[in-house]
Design an enzyme around this catalytic site. Structure first.
Site, PDB file in Angstrom:
ATOM      1  CD  GLU A 159      -5.925  -8.106   0.258  1.00  0.00           C
ATOM      2  OE1 GLU A 159      -5.737  -8.035  -0.968  1.00  0.00           O
ATOM      3  OE2 GLU A 159      -6.061  -7.114   0.987  1.00  0.00           O
ATOM      4  N   GLY A 187      -2.448  -2.713  -5.191  1.00  0.00           N
ATOM      5  CA  GLY A 187      -2.322  -1.295  -5.514  1.00  0.00           C
ATOM      6  C   GLY A 187      -1.931  -0.450  -4.324  1.00  0.00           C
ATOM      7  N   GLY A 188      -2.486  -0.786  -3.136  1.00  0.00           N
ATOM      8  CA  GLY A 188      -2.222   0.026  -1.956  1.00  0.00           C
ATOM      9  C   GLY A 188      -1.280  -0.591  -0.959  1.00  0.00           C
ATOM     10  CB  SER A 189      -1.052  -2.978   1.207  1.00  0.00           C
ATOM     11  OG  SER A 189      -2.079  -3.885   0.853  1.00  0.00           O
ATOM     12  CB  THR A 190       3.433  -5.203  -1.160  1.00  0.00           C
ATOM     13  OG1 THR A 190       3.990  -6.412  -1.698  1.00  0.00           O
ATOM     14  CG2 THR A 190       4.432  -4.588  -0.197  1.00  0.00           C
ATOM     15  CD  GLN A 191      -0.962  -7.841   1.232  1.00  0.00           C
ATOM     16  OE1 GLN A 191      -1.121  -8.334   0.125  1.00  0.00           O
ATOM     17  NE2 GLN A 191      -1.419  -6.639   1.530  1.00  0.00           N
TER      18      GLN A 191
END
Length: 457
Positions: A185, A215-219
């Protein structure tokens, strides 16, 4: 007898040269190429679009169909690319449509998801010329909604999608339907942004980094220097080929540190393990008099503010620091680069009035910190329209500093660049088409090698 033998040799060599010339021409013919027409965006292609497009035959165009299966809905992006020899592609047109709910809503009755996929498939059939259907890649990538489902339920849903894809006239391969991991992503969003600002095709250009807070992860994704490559964990460094160039990227996805998952942790909950009994959560990041219901991952919690003690901001900041303790790796090089930031970084900047909701803007890391202090320290006296804003802003400010961004760093916030969404969909489509092209070239090279071997015999 010598003359016929020589004639046979020359005839064989001539045939071999002719075949290799054909293979070379055919392989070059499938390489991606650059658009010469301006980008135009609308829900469907209008008469004006057709009039401003050059009069070129349909084989100069390549289409790509990307289904974005998110947690709240499924969206179809139909990208139209114009091809020219020995050049990378440029986007000519995008057709877009979204439906609700997301695939995960049909987890207990997978057959019901077919109707929505078939509805979007009709949009694709009405957009892509029929002569190009069998050469147009068809892809669905699912994100957070399916990641959170039990494996068996997610598999059943994806199998139903595959059935629809196999029945379609488009180019659907074995890897056309999948769940997208967080790193992919981040990489795809990086491709999208750098393509849209013109740096991906420029061999001398300096690419920008990309931050995404879902909402569930950060990149976090950027093109690193040698020192960062040598000192980073091996799974943080990846390479990809795009438009005949190889890009080395630092990219990592922190699962569980997206804003909604982090909010749950800061409130005292555990992802996937709801509390027993009343499922009540108490946090210093909420107004002392606040009480409400909050739903996350299909679990409804009662959330309350903690009774007044030390100042709200300091209490909230300490709680956030504990949640993030040793969970994020600092990217030292990030402070020296330009970064775009999207999703909740953008939304919360809109909430505090730092940027215009429609056109975006720029924001300093310290702007999140100062806004957090202001909001947190005012919630005792002033009822809040957004009761979680204190928590969210504090989390974002601490997260950015943990990732390696000093308070004076400036981030660019944009939902669109040149009227194109800065989502991962465009980048993922580019990447998939590139992979198909390389696969086709490999197959043709294999046939060429076999012919050469047969000729040598």
């Amino acid at each position: 007898m010598r003359i016929p033998k020589l004639a046979s040799v020359f005839l064989l060599m001539a045939c071999l040269v002719a075949y290799l010339t054909y293979v070379k021409w055919h392989i070059e013919g499938i390489k991606p190429a650059l658009f010469k027409v301006p980008y135009q965006h609308s829900g469907t292609e209008s008469d004006d679009d057709k009039q401003t497009s050059p009069d070129l035959s349909s084989d100069r165009f390549q289409y790509g169909i990307m289904f974005d299966a998110g947690s709240t809905g499924t969206r179809i992006h139909i990208f139209k690319f114009l091809l020219e020899e020995n050049e990378p592609p440029k986007l000519s047109h995008e057709t877009f449509k979204a439906i609700k709910p997301g695939l995960s809503a049909y987890a207990d009755d997978p057959d019901k998801c077919r109707e929505g996929i078939e509805e979007l498939m009709e949009v694709a059939k009405g957009t892509v010329p029929e002569s190009l259907w069998n050469s147009t890649p068809l892809v669905l990538k699912a994100t957070a909604g399916l990641r959170l489902l039990p494996g068996e339920k997610a598999t059943q849903l994806l199998d139903k999608v595959r059935e629809v894809f196999e029945e379609s006239p488009f180019l659907a391969k074995g890897d056309s339907v999948s769940i997208m991991d967080g790193t992919d992503e981040g990489i795809s969003a990086w491709i999208t942004v750098n393509f849209l600002i013109g740096e991906l095709n420029d061999s001398d250009g300096a690419t920008v980094g990309m931050l995404d807070l879902g909402g569930g992860s950060t990149q976090i994704t950027f093109s690193p220097q040698d020192k960062t490559i040598q000192t980073s964990p091996i799974d943080y460094i990846t390479s990809l080929q795009m438009f005949n160039r190889t890009h080395t990227l630092y990219s990592h996805s922190y699962l569980g540190l997206g804003l909604m998952s982090a909010r749950l942790a800061i409130l005292g909950g555990v992802e996937g393990q709801p509390l027993g009994g009343s499922q009540e959560l108490v946090s210093p990041c909420l107004s002392p008099d606040f009480e409400d219901r909050w739903e996350h991952a299909e679990v409804v919690y009662t959330v309350k503010g903690q009774k007044a003690g030390e100042p709200v901001y300091e209490s909230c900041y300490n709680k956030v620091e504990k949640v993030l303790y040793r969970k994020v790796k600092k990217a030292e090089e990030a402070k020296e680069m330009n970064f775009y930031a999207s999703s909740y970084y953008y939304d919360r900047a809109v909430d505090i009035g730092a940027i215009d909701e429609n056109i975006g803007g720029v924001i300093k890391v310290n702007d999140y910190s100062e806004a957090a202090k202001k909001v947190c320290n005012s919630i005792v006296e002033t009822p809040q329209e957004h009761p979680f804003l204190c928590l969210d802003l504090t989390y974002i400010s601490v997260l950015l500093q943990e990732l390696g961004f000093p308070k004076d760093n400036v981030l660019k916030l944009a939902r669109q660049i040149n009227h194109v969404e800065t989502s991962w969909a465009l980048g993922a489509t580019f990447h998939y088409i590139e992979s198909l092209s390389r696969q086709q070239m490999t197959e043709h090279t294999g046939k060429e090698d076999k012919m050469a071997a047969l000729s040598a015999q």
